[in-house]
Write a protein that holds these residues in place. Structure first.
Motif, PDB file in Angstrom:
ATOM      1  N   ARG A 124     -38.641   2.957 -72.400  1.00 26.16           N
ATOM      2  CA  ARG A 124     -39.666   2.308 -71.559  1.00 26.16           C
ATOM      3  C   ARG A 124     -40.241   1.044 -72.193  1.00 26.16           C
ATOM      4  NH1 ARG A 124     -42.541   7.793 -69.697  1.00 26.16           N
ATOM      5  NH2 ARG A 124     -41.275   8.215 -67.853  1.00 26.16           N
ATOM      6  N   VAL A 125     -40.083   0.898 -73.523  1.00 21.16           N
ATOM      7  CA  VAL A 125     -40.620  -0.318 -74.146  1.00 21.16           C
ATOM      8  C   VAL A 125     -39.782  -1.542 -73.787  1.00 21.16           C
ATOM      9  CG1 VAL A 125     -41.598   0.922 -76.124  1.00 21.16           C
ATOM     10  CG2 VAL A 125     -39.326  -0.125 -76.331  1.00 21.16           C
ATOM     11  N   GLN A 126     -38.611  -1.314 -73.210  1.00 17.10           N
ATOM     12  CA  GLN A 126     -37.711  -2.433 -72.889  1.00 17.10           C
ATOM     13  C   GLN A 126     -37.407  -2.382 -71.391  1.00 17.10           C
ATOM     14  OE1 GLN A 126     -36.786  -4.581 -75.415  1.00 17.10           O
ATOM     15  NE2 GLN A 126     -36.059  -5.838 -73.717  1.00 17.10           N
ATOM     16  N   PRO A 127     -38.237  -3.031 -70.566  1.00 17.42           N
ATOM     17  CA  PRO A 127     -38.163  -2.806 -69.116  1.00 17.42           C
ATOM     18  C   PRO A 127     -36.786  -3.048 -68.493  1.00 17.42           C
ATOM     19  CG  PRO A 127     -40.180  -3.958 -69.685  1.00 17.42           C
ATOM     20  CD  PRO A 127     -39.374  -3.879 -70.938  1.00 17.42           C
ATOM     21  N   CYS A 200     -34.125  -1.193 -83.368  1.00 19.37           N
ATOM     22  CA  CYS A 200     -33.500  -0.173 -82.525  1.00 19.37           C
ATOM     23  C   CYS A 200     -32.632  -0.868 -81.469  1.00 19.37           C
ATOM     24  CB  CYS A 200     -34.593   0.662 -81.857  1.00 19.37           C
ATOM     25  SG  CYS A 200     -33.958   1.954 -80.791  1.00 19.37           S
ATOM     26  N   PHE A 201     -31.414  -0.372 -81.313  1.00 23.92           N
ATOM     27  CA  PHE A 201     -30.481  -0.983 -80.364  1.00 23.92           C
ATOM     28  C   PHE A 201     -29.931   0.059 -79.401  1.00 23.92           C
ATOM     29  CE2 PHE A 201     -30.518  -3.688 -84.049  1.00 23.92           C
ATOM     30  CZ  PHE A 201     -30.565  -4.963 -83.494  1.00 23.92           C
ATOM     31  N   ARG A 247     -40.733   2.287 -85.142  1.00 24.83           N
ATOM     32  CA  ARG A 247     -41.795   2.510 -84.154  1.00 24.83           C
ATOM     33  C   ARG A 247     -41.190   2.797 -82.774  1.00 24.83           C
ATOM     34  NH1 ARG A 247     -46.368  -1.949 -83.243  1.00 24.83           N
ATOM     35  NH2 ARG A 247     -46.728  -1.562 -85.454  1.00 24.83           N
ATOM     36  N   THR A 248     -40.083   2.117 -82.455  1.00 22.55           N
ATOM     37  CA  THR A 248     -39.455   2.312 -81.142  1.00 22.55           C
ATOM     38  C   THR A 248     -38.819   3.693 -81.040  1.00 22.55           C
ATOM     39  OG1 THR A 248     -38.997  -0.044 -81.032  1.00 22.55           O
ATOM     40  CG2 THR A 248     -37.751   1.371 -79.530  1.00 22.55           C
ATOM     41  N   ILE A 249     -38.033   4.043 -82.062  1.00 23.78           N
ATOM     42  CA  ILE A 249     -37.262   5.291 -81.944  1.00 23.78           C
ATOM     43  C   ILE A 249     -38.141   6.517 -82.189  1.00 23.78           C
ATOM     44  CG2 ILE A 249     -36.340   5.753 -84.275  1.00 23.78           C
ATOM     45  CD1 ILE A 249     -33.511   5.758 -82.767  1.00 23.78           C
ATOM     46  N   ILE A 250     -39.308   6.316 -82.799  1.00 26.35           N
ATOM     47  CA  ILE A 250     -40.168   7.472 -83.082  1.00 26.35           C
ATOM     48  C   ILE A 250     -40.637   8.121 -81.778  1.00 26.35           C
ATOM     49  CG2 ILE A 250     -42.519   6.490 -83.236  1.00 26.35           C
ATOM     50  CD1 ILE A 250     -40.937   8.729 -85.886  1.00 26.35           C
ATOM     51  N   GLU A 251     -40.731   7.327 -80.710  1.00 25.46           N
ATOM     52  CA  GLU A 251     -41.092   7.896 -79.403  1.00 25.46           C
ATOM     53  C   GLU A 251     -40.057   8.929 -78.967  1.00 25.46           C
ATOM     54  OE1 GLU A 251     -43.233   8.268 -76.638  1.00 25.46           O
ATOM     55  OE2 GLU A 251     -44.479   7.771 -78.345  1.00 25.46           O
TER      56      GLU A 251
END
Ligand SMILES: Cc1cc2nc3c(=O)[nH]c(=O)nc-3n(C[C@H](O)[C@H](O)[C@H](O)COP(=O)(O)OP(=O)(O)OC[C@H]3O[C@@H](n4cnc5c(N)ncnc54)[C@H](O)[C@@H]3O)c2cc1C
Length: 500
Positions: A124-127, A200-201, A247-251
């Motif tokens: 969701r952080v990358q619409p 994160c990719f 931070r991205t992948i921790i979600e």
């Protein structure tokens, strides 16, 4: 499902009551042929086919049809998506119950279902990627995996060596990932070092730059494929900001950790169901095992552990439903450590309740036993999890406050719990050599939470047994409950009532 009284009660209490019929229907289905599918999927583990008849790389994985059937069941039940597609309150709690039912039948398919479920909040952080992939992932049209761990470090992902370099609008990744489960997935979240730091990719498969090198020969979880993969100029797209990969992948990891709790709770329940059922029908020395005082002590102790885990798991589910980040932050880490750690000794003891038969594959207990350590290893091994609890305690005081508020809802109801809360607060206030004491602290946090939940909501006999043993300086093995408890009633509450 209907046989698992703590689960039924918790589903209603924690806000999932609207889903009861649906969860019950899923349990009915799982209690039939899928039990056999679980056995078959493990006896016929996946096979990697790297090349086709013309020598071209294909990197395909063949699964037994039983695996596909189980995965389809999970997808149809929306184990990968329910809270993301259903606005009704209680969807996380209901999904938790669905996941736990499936996990009692076969844990292997839980891995791709869990990763697919957990990828949604991270995406969701990358619409643009969210618009493209979330509908496919939630509808069951695609699966998502994750690749963080490398040979030199799984806990310490900052040591990742896989590189990412920009290539026009996209990126190219090069490196090796030492563990990548469900490698047949359609898409993966992958950590790699970009010029701006660990990022994160999103990597799609199949593509020529994504090679599956080998499948792991694992202790358990054998129906599920876990691979070593090689990325050679693999096309990738950035998820979130460059340099903010963790931070991205921790979600995603927060949600897979929840599923570790659910998965281990499911293993406990299956083991307890098998042990109590066996003991109610097997006689030794002229009496049913369940009526022998020492066996009743062992069984009741296992039941207490299973009920404590079930209450904790669904209370956590409600925290996810309510978006209660403060409570969820600490409680997930505490529960992941404690419940996953308690599972192997519980399953081993349940196995022993079946005597020699428990050691033989037909009983299915060996399969549960092999599976039982895994949830404590992946998504942060025990120590790493305990250190994460310290991090939350040290840096996020609101999570400690929310946790203690929940625990203290039972204040005054049981003197043993009150004493445990005082001791917990002393332990929290002591900052001396805290890393060395991390496991002890997490254990106290877990026991206080479970004690509080049981005193408020559990069966009174179970709550009494929990406080008398876990909060009363009990023994180290199962079957050491003190005198004066209602052991028979506890076992009856947990024993599947199958018409006999
Ligand atoms: C079946 C299976 C499937 C997996 N699937 C995936 C996957 O799909 N994707 C993925 O990315 N990974 C996957 N993993 C990898 C898993 O997440 C890692 O194995 C795990 O995070 C531990 O990393 P490691 O193996 O490198 O161990 P290490 O990081 O080397 O840790 C070894 C031990 O040291 C402890 N330790 C580490 N740091 C500290 C410290 N500071 N203080 C005290 N103790 C410490 C750990 O708790 C652990 O017990 C999978 C693993 C398994 C077993």
């Amino acid at each position: 499902f209907a046989q698992d009284r703590p689960l039924v009660e918790a589903l209603r209490r924690e806000g999932g009551g609207a889903y009861e019929e649906r969860v019950g229907a899923f349990g009915q289905v799982l209690g039939g042929e899928p039990l056999e599918w679980g056995r078959l999927a493990n006896e016929h583990p996946p096979q990697l086919r790297t090349h086709d008849r013309y020598g071209e790389r294909i990197d395909e994985i063949d699964f037994h049809p039983a695996w596909h059937s189980l995965l389809r069941l999970g997808l149809e039940a929306q184990v990968q998506s329910l809270p993301w597609v259903d606005e009704k309150t209680g969807a996380h709690v209901a999904r938790a119950a669905l996941f736990m039912l499936l996990g009692q039948v076969e844990a292997g398919v839980g891995c791709p279902l869990s990763m697919t479920f957990a990828s949604v909040p991270a995406l969701r952080v990358q619409p643009d990627l969210a618009d493209e992939w979330i509908p496919r992932l939630t509808s069951g049209d695609a699966l998502c995996g994750m690749a963080m761990t490398e040979r030199q470090g799984g806990s310490d992902v900052r040591a990742n060596e896989t590189t990412a370099r920009r290539s026009g609008e996209t990126w190219e990744l090069d490196g090796n990932k030492w563990f990548c489960s469900a490698p047949m997935s359609d898409v993966f979240l992958v950590l790699a070092q970009a010029p701006g730091g660990l990022s994160c990719f999103l990597v799609e498969r199949p593509q020529p730059g994504f090679r599956i090198e080998r499948l792991k020969d694992k202790l358990g979880n054998r129906s599920n494929a876990s691979a070593e993969i090689r990325l050679e100029g693999a096309e990738a797209r950035l998820v979130g900001e460059e340099g903010l990969g963790i931070r991205t992948i921790i979600e995603m990891v927060v949600h897979t950790r929840l599923d570790c709790v659910l998965g281990s709770t499911a293993l406990m329940r299956r083991a307890v169901a098998e042990a109590t059922h066996h003991a109610a029908h097997r006689a030794a020395f002229g009496r049913l095992l369940v009526d022998q005082p020492l066996m009743a002590n062992v069984l009741a102790d296992l039941c207490v552990e299973s009920e404590a885990a079930t209450l904790t798991a669904l209370r956590l589910g409600r925290a996810f439903d309510e978006g209660d980040h403060a409570f969820r932050r600490l409680a997930t880490a505490v529960a992941k450590f404690w419940i996953c750690k308690r599972t192997p000794p519980l399953v081993a003891e349940a196995l022993e309740c079946l005597g020699g038969n428990g050691y033989v594959e037909e009983s299915q207990l060996p399969r549960l036993f092999r599976e039982s350590p895994l949830n404590s290893i992946w998504e942060g091994a025990g120590n790493v999890n305990a250190l994460d609890v310290l991090r939350a305690v040290g840096r996020e005081p609101e999570s400690v406050a929310a946790f203690l508020t929940e625990v203290e809802l039972a204040a005054g109801a049981d003197a043993r719990l009150d004493r445990a809360i005082v001791e917990l607060k002393d332990e929290l206030a002591d900052t001396d050599e805290v890393e060395l004491r991390a496991r002890r602290l997490v254990e106290r946090l877990a026991l206080a939470l479970q004690g509080s939940l049981l005193v408020r909501y559990g069966d009174p006999a179970v709550a009494d047994a929990f406080c008398a043993s876990r909060l009363g300086g009990g023994g180290g093995v199962f079957g050491t409950l003190p005198r004066g408890l209602e052991l028979g009633a506890i076992v009856e509450r947990h024993r599947p009532q199958l018409g006999g």
